[in-house]
Design an enzyme around this catalytic site. Structure first.
Site, mmCIF file in Angstrom:
data_model
loop_
_atom_site.group_PDB
_atom_site.id
_atom_site.type_symbol
_atom_site.label_atom_id
_atom_site.label_comp_id
_atom_site.label_asym_id
_atom_site.label_seq_id
_atom_site.Cartn_x
_atom_site.Cartn_y
_atom_site.Cartn_z
ATOM 1 N N HIS A 63 1.120 -1.323 -0.399
ATOM 2 C CA HIS A 63 0.185 0.394 -0.321
ATOM 3 C C HIS A 63 1.027 0.700 -0.023
ATOM 4 O O HIS A 63 1.489 1.704 0.989
ATOM 5 C CB HIS A 63 -1.142 -0.158 0.929
ATOM 6 C CG HIS A 63 -2.045 1.218 1.224
ATOM 7 N ND1 HIS A 63 -3.173 0.991 2.006
ATOM 8 C CD2 HIS A 63 -1.739 2.068 0.867
ATOM 9 C CE1 HIS A 63 -3.754 1.990 1.634
ATOM 10 N NE2 HIS A 63 -2.393 3.088 0.886
ATOM 11 N N ASP A 155 -8.832 3.210 -3.150
ATOM 12 C CA ASP A 155 -8.149 3.626 -1.559
ATOM 13 C C ASP A 155 -7.842 5.436 -1.955
ATOM 14 O O ASP A 155 -7.807 6.226 -2.678
ATOM 15 C CB ASP A 155 -6.982 2.627 -1.419
ATOM 16 C CG ASP A 155 -6.351 4.058 -0.537
ATOM 17 O OD1 ASP A 155 -6.359 3.881 0.316
ATOM 18 O OD2 ASP A 155 -4.906 4.694 -1.167
ATOM 19 N N ASP A 307 1.463 3.044 3.278
ATOM 20 C CA ASP A 307 1.348 4.100 3.365
ATOM 21 C C ASP A 307 1.564 5.052 2.658
ATOM 22 O O ASP A 307 0.775 6.713 2.618
ATOM 23 C CB ASP A 307 -0.146 4.339 4.115
ATOM 24 C CG ASP A 307 -1.523 5.363 3.203
ATOM 25 O OD1 ASP A 307 -1.372 5.331 2.267
ATOM 26 O OD2 ASP A 307 -3.062 5.309 3.673
ATOM 27 N N HIS A 311 3.084 14.096 -0.419
ATOM 28 C CA HIS A 311 2.557 15.825 -1.331
ATOM 29 C C HIS A 311 4.055 16.559 -1.072
ATOM 30 O O HIS A 311 4.841 16.335 -0.316
ATOM 31 C CB HIS A 311 1.857 15.764 0.365
ATOM 32 C CG HIS A 311 0.177 14.724 0.325
ATOM 33 N ND1 HIS A 311 -0.284 15.134 -0.844
ATOM 34 C CD2 HIS A 311 0.041 13.731 1.460
ATOM 35 C CE1 HIS A 311 -1.623 14.195 -0.915
ATOM 36 N NE2 HIS A 311 -1.189 13.384 0.546
HETATM 37 O O1 DOR Z 1 -3.024 10.008 4.554
HETATM 38 C C1 DOR Z 1 -3.752 9.830 3.107
HETATM 39 N N1 DOR Z 1 -3.166 9.847 1.948
HETATM 40 N N2 DOR Z 1 -4.552 8.315 3.634
HETATM 41 C C2 DOR Z 1 -4.633 8.264 2.854
HETATM 42 O O2 DOR Z 1 -5.651 7.089 2.027
HETATM 43 C C3 DOR Z 1 -4.714 8.287 1.163
HETATM 44 C C4 DOR Z 1 -3.724 8.918 0.871
HETATM 45 C C5 DOR Z 1 -3.076 9.987 -0.237
HETATM 46 O O3 DOR Z 1 -3.467 9.669 -0.845
HETATM 47 O O4 DOR Z 1 -2.741 11.323 -0.058
#
Ligand code: DOR
Length: 429
Positions: A63, A155, A307, A311
Site C-alpha cells: 500500500h 483507496d 501508505d 505531498h
Molecule cells: O493519508 C492518506 N493519504 N491516506 C489515504 O488513504 C490516501 C493518501 C493519499 O493519497 O495522500
C-alpha cells in the site's frame, strides 16, 4: 551495479517461512542466488562482509502512492521506487488515486513499464474498483488483471454504494484478487482528526471511530456473503481490530494491514497543529494504538504497509484543515516496526519480517519472497544494532512530509541486492 559474482559473507539469514535465523554465506551469480551455506569459497567473487548483520528477503509494500501520472511534483515512479529500495522494499503496490486514475489496462501497463524503465523496486499496481474512482460503475477489472494489476481499490475513498461494492467483490473473486477497502463511512468522515478529547480541545473537526469500523463491517459482511477476499487498509482503531478478529473466527476471507504511524503515534501529537501528523484515517488514541499493536502480534492484522503518501510542501504548509492528508513512509517503516515489535520483545525478528514479506506476497498473489538457491536475488542487509537519526538530507523521496524527522531509531536497512542490476550499500556493512 552488481558484479557477476558476489559473496555475502558471515551474515545471519532470517527466513520468515521457517522462523529460523542461520549464520550462512550467500553466493549471488548473475543476479540469482547460486548457493547458500557455511564457509562458501568463491575467490573471484566480490566479497561483502556481512558479519554482525542480518539478511532477509526484500520487503513488499502492498500500500503506497507513487503519484505518477498526474502528481509528479510530489513523486514519480522513479523517485518513489528509489525511496522504496532505500527502505528495503524491493516490490511495491501503488494505489490508483493518480490523475487520471489507474482504471484501465493501459494505465496498469504504463505504471509497470515506467517502473521497468526506472529499474529500481518493481511495481505491481492496484487498479481502481470503479471507473474514474467515481464509485458508480465498475472499472475494467478483468483486463487490468491481465495487464498485471494485483488487487482493486478506490483507496482514498470508500466505495459507498453497497451494490457497487458487492459487484466489485464478485468480479474480484472471479479474477482471484482481493478488494482493498479504504474504510471511511460517508457522512461520518468529513473531519480532519480523530473525534475525541483532543479534537475538542484543539477545535478540530473530528472523524469518530465508527466511521472506520462501520465501513469495515459492511465490507466484511459483503465479502462473507459473496465468498470473496476483502483486505482492510490502514486499520487505525480498536473496534476495527475486534471486528476483524471476529470475522476471522467466522472464517471470512478478510486480511488487514496497519501503517507505522498508527502503531507509533496518537492524536496527542496534533497539539502543535503540525500538518505532518495529518493522515487518513487519522491518528487515534493510545488505547487504539495499543489495540492495533496487539492485533499485529496476535495475527489479526496480517501486514505492515507504509501508505507512503508524498505531498508537496505547498499541499502541506497550509492550515491544518486544508492540508492534504498523508506522510512519506518507505524510509522509516522497517525501523519503526523493528522498535515497536522486536526490540520491545513482542515478536521475533522472523515473525516481524513475515509481516513485510510473506504476508503481503500471499495476499497479493506475488512470488514468495525467500533466500533459497536458484531464486532471483532479492535481499536486504540489516544492521539491527545501528542507531540512526532520520534527516532531511538523506530522504530519497521527492517529498519530505514526515513526522519522523530528527527521530533517532534502532535497526537500519544498510543495503541489499536486487537481481543483476542492483547491489547497494548505503551504510558501511
Ligand atoms: O493519508 C492518506 N493519504 N491516506 C489515504 O488513504 C490516501 C493518501 C493519499 O493519497 O495522500
Amino acid at each position: 551495479m552488481a558484479d557477476d559474482r558476489m559473496l555475502l559473507a558471515g551474515g545471519r539469514v532470517i527466513d520468515p517461512a521457517s522462523g529460523k535465523v542461520r549464520l550462512v554465506d550467500i553466493l549471488v551469480e548473475d543476479g540469482r542466488i547460486a548457493r547458500v551455506g557455511k564457509g562458501i569459497r568463491a575467490r573471484d567473487a566480490q566479497r561483502i562482509d556481512c558479519r554482525g548483520k542480518h539478511i532477509a528477503p526484500g520487503f513488499i509494500d502492498m500500500h503506497c502512492h507513487l503519484r505518477e501520472p498526474g502528481y509528479e511534483d510530489a513523486e514519480t515512479i522513479l523517485t518513489g521506487t528509489q525511496s522504496a529500495l532505500v527502505g528495503g522494499f524491493t516490490r511495491v503496490c501503488p494505489m490508483p488515486n493518480t490523475d487520471p486514475p489507474v482504471d484501465s489496462e493501459a494505465m496498469v501497463r504504463f505504471q509497470i513499464e515506467r517502473a521497468e524503465q526506472a529499474g529500481y523496486a518493481s511495481v505491481h499496481p492496484v487498479g481502481c474498483c470503479t471507473r474514474n474512482r467515481a464509485g458508480k460503475e465498475l472499472a475494467e477489472i478483468g483486463s487490468m488483471r491481465e495487464a498485471g494489476a494485483v488487487a482493486v481499490s478506490d483507496d482514498g475513498d470508500w466505495v459507498s454504494d453497497p451494490r457497487v461494492m458487492r459487484r466489485a467483490l464478485e468480479y474480484a473473486k472471479a479474477f482471484d484478487m482481493p478488494v482493498i477497502s479504504h474504510c471511511e463511512y460517508d457522512g461520518l468522515s468529513d473531519g480532519v482528526s480523530n473525534e475525541g478529547l483532543v479534537s475538542t480541545r484543539l477545535g478540530l473537526r473530528g472523524k469518530p471511530w465508527p466511521s472506520e469500523t462501520a465501513a469495515a463491517a459492511r465490507d466484511i459482511m459483503l465479502a462473507e456473503f459473496v465468498g470473496a477476499r476483502v483486505h482492510i487498509a490502514h486499520v487505525s482503531c480498536a473496534a476495527t481490530v475486534d471486528l476483524i478478529r471476529w470475522a476471522k473466527l467466522r472464517r471470512v476471507q478478510v486480511t488487514a494491514e496497519v501503517c507505522p504511524h498508527h502503531f507509533t503515534l496518537t492524536d496527542a501529537s496534533l497539539a502543535g497543529f503540525d500538518t505532518n501528523f495529518k493522515v487518513n484515517p487519522p491518528l487515534r488514541t493510545e488505547p487504539d494504538r495499543l489495540a492495533v499493536v496487539e492485533g499485529v502480534v496476535d495475527g489479526t492484522i496480517d501486514v505492515i504497509a507504509t501508505d507512503h503518501a508524498p505531498h508537496t510542501s505547498i499541499a502541506k504548509e497550509v492550515e491544518f484543515d486544508k492540508a492534504r492528508p498523508g506522510i512519506i513512509g518507505f524510509e522509516t517503516a522497517f525501523s519503526l516496526g523493528y522498535e515497536q515489535f522486536v526490540l520491545s520483545g513482542l515478536m521475533s525478528p522472523a515473525r516481524y519480517i513475515e509481516k513485510l514479506t510473506l504476508a503481503p506476497a500471499r495476499i497479493m498473489g506475488l512470488r514468495t519472497p525467500s533466500v533459497a538457491e536458484g531464486t532471483e536475488a532479492e535481499l536486504v542487509i540489516l544492521d539491527l544494532k545501528a542507531q540512526w537519526t532520520f534527516s532531511s538530507a538523506q530522504i530519497m523521496s521527492k517529498s519530505h512530509n514526515t513526522p519522523f524527522l530528527e527521530r533517532t531509531m534502532q535497526g537500519l536497512v544498510v543495503g541489499g541486492v536486487l537481481g543483476e542490476e542492483h547491489f547497494w550499500l548505503l551504510h558501511a556493512a
